[in-house]
Every structure is written in structure tokens, then in C-alpha cells.
Design a protein around this motif. Structure first.
Motif, mmCIF file in Angstrom:
data_model
loop_
_atom_site.group_PDB
_atom_site.id
_atom_site.type_symbol
_atom_site.label_atom_id
_atom_site.label_comp_id
_atom_site.label_asym_id
_atom_site.label_seq_id
_atom_site.Cartn_x
_atom_site.Cartn_y
_atom_site.Cartn_z
ATOM 1 N N GLU A 103 29.356 44.567 45.916
ATOM 2 C CA GLU A 103 30.393 45.308 45.214
ATOM 3 C C GLU A 103 31.403 45.973 46.150
ATOM 4 O O GLU A 103 32.580 46.072 45.835
ATOM 5 C CB GLU A 103 29.780 46.400 44.322
ATOM 6 C CG GLU A 103 28.803 45.900 43.295
ATOM 7 C CD GLU A 103 27.405 45.715 43.864
ATOM 8 O OE1 GLU A 103 26.980 46.495 44.728
ATOM 9 O OE2 GLU A 103 26.745 44.759 43.441
ATOM 10 N N LEU A 164 39.638 41.455 44.206
ATOM 11 C CA LEU A 164 39.257 42.502 43.262
ATOM 12 C C LEU A 164 40.183 42.532 42.050
ATOM 13 O O LEU A 164 39.742 42.740 40.913
ATOM 14 C CB LEU A 164 39.242 43.868 43.947
ATOM 15 C CG LEU A 164 38.138 44.088 44.979
ATOM 16 C CD1 LEU A 164 38.291 45.450 45.625
ATOM 17 C CD2 LEU A 164 36.746 43.929 44.363
ATOM 18 N N LYS A 165 41.486 42.353 42.286
ATOM 19 C CA LYS A 165 42.454 42.336 41.164
ATOM 20 C C LYS A 165 42.190 41.152 40.249
ATOM 21 O O LYS A 165 42.199 41.292 39.017
ATOM 22 C CB LYS A 165 43.887 42.264 41.697
ATOM 23 C CG LYS A 165 44.334 43.489 42.426
ATOM 24 C CD LYS A 165 44.528 44.636 41.489
ATOM 25 C CE LYS A 165 45.047 45.823 42.259
ATOM 26 N NZ LYS A 165 45.002 47.047 41.500
ATOM 27 N N SER A 168 39.012 41.640 38.232
ATOM 28 C CA SER A 168 39.110 42.627 37.156
ATOM 29 C C SER A 168 39.733 42.040 35.893
ATOM 30 O O SER A 168 39.539 42.573 34.804
ATOM 31 C CB SER A 168 39.903 43.851 37.619
ATOM 32 O OG SER A 168 41.270 43.528 37.773
ATOM 33 N N PHE A 169 40.480 40.941 36.038
ATOM 34 C CA PHE A 169 41.080 40.307 34.882
ATOM 35 C C PHE A 169 40.109 39.332 34.209
ATOM 36 O O PHE A 169 40.297 38.962 33.070
ATOM 37 C CB PHE A 169 42.351 39.536 35.268
ATOM 38 C CG PHE A 169 43.489 40.442 35.618
ATOM 39 C CD1 PHE A 169 43.991 41.350 34.699
ATOM 40 C CD2 PHE A 169 44.075 40.386 36.872
ATOM 41 C CE1 PHE A 169 45.041 42.191 35.008
ATOM 42 C CE2 PHE A 169 45.145 41.220 37.203
ATOM 43 C CZ PHE A 169 45.613 42.118 36.266
#
Length: 170
Positions: A103, A164-165, A168-169
């Protein structure tokens, strides 16, 4: 002279006959990770900066007596570059338990920093190659690896943030 050679070859890791630069980079990782873990990215950055200053002077002394510019056995430049990359990429303190947690991405960023640093150091794109070709003495030996380290750290951090972006989607 023995200590100077130990320093310039990063504990004699630069004396490996095959890929001394890669071996020097690998040798620099455990201490760099330990400094990052226990003292943080700012301390690692400052340590890399201090080593760079000492190395420039030491390389100048070595080159003046040996008449050998950028001896492949000298790998202190790889240590400094790798430490700059490590100080930029994770950019946070962590403990041993967090090192391999997916993570937080610390292990991934360390690996990416290593890979990108070696790519930039070997391929020498853009200004990295120009510094390598045109700057003489210790500054030339250290300069291309410092810029490669900054580029590797930034690339690693940007790639992780992009991951990470995207994640997140999903």
C-alpha cells in the motif's frame, strides 16, 4: 591512499570485473535504505550531498596522480546518484515493517529508483550525457550521476503517483 580507494570504489565493489557501476549501485542500496528508514529522506539527501563534495575532491586528487579520467572502478558517483534518487522517490520515513507493504509503495519506489537510475546512468540521455562528455575532473564524474539520480527519483515518484491515481479510479 587505501582509504581513498576504499571510498572511491564503495568498499571495493567497483573492482568487480563485470558491471562495476551496477555493483556499486547495489552496494549503496542497503546503507541508503537504512539511512532513509532511520533518519529520513532529508538526512539521506544531505549525506549524498556531503559525499558528493568529498568525492569531487578525492576524484580530482586521484585523476591528477593517475591521469585516468572516469576510471570505471570508481563507483562513489553511483552511490551519490542512487542516494539522491532514494531521497526523492519515497520522500517519507518508514520502518522495517512498512518496507514490504504494498500500500505505501516504498519497496516499489526503491526498485523503480534503482532501475531508472541504471537506465539514465547507462544511456546518458540529454543533459546527463552532455555533462559526462564535456565536464572534466571530479565534477564531471559525479555530475552525470547526480542528475541521473534526480531524474530517477522524480520519475519513480511520478510513476507511483500516476499508478495511485489510476488505481483510485478502478
Amino acid at each position: 591512499m587505501k582509504f581513498q580507494w576504499f571510498f572511491l570504489t564503495v568498499g571495493y565493489s567497483g573492482l568487480f570485473p563485470k558491471a562495476p557501476g551496477t555493483m556499486g549501485t547495489i552496494a549503496s542500496l542497503p546503507l541508503g535504505i537504512a539511512i532513509l528508514m532511520y533518519f529520513g529522506s532529508q538526512t539521506l539527501f544531505l549525506a549524498a550531498f556531503l559525499i558528493t563534495l568529498i568525492a569531487i575532491k578525492s576524484i580530482n586528487q586521484y585523476e591528477s596522480t593517475s591521469n585516468n579520467h572516469d576510471d570505471s572502478r570508481i563507483v562513489i558517483d553511483e552511490l551519490a546518484g542512487m542516494w539522491f534518487a532514494l531521497s526523492i522517490a519515497p520522500g517519507i520515513g518508514f520502518n522495517m515493517a512498512e518496507l514490504f507493504q504494498w500500500e505505501n509503495g516504498i519497496a516499489v519506489q526503491i526498485l523503480l529508483s534503482f532501475v531508472f537510475f541504471r537506465i539514465y546512468d547507462i544511456r546518458k540521455p540529454s543533459i546527463i550525457g552532455r555533462i559526462d562528455r564535456e565536464t572534466k575532473g571530479g565534477l564531471g564524474v559525479m555530475g552525470d550521476d547526480i542528475i541521473a539520480g534526480f531524474a530517477a527519483g522524480i520519475t519513480s515518484a511520478l510513476l507511483w503517483q500516476a499508478f495511485l491515481k489510476i488505481a483510485s479510479f478502478v
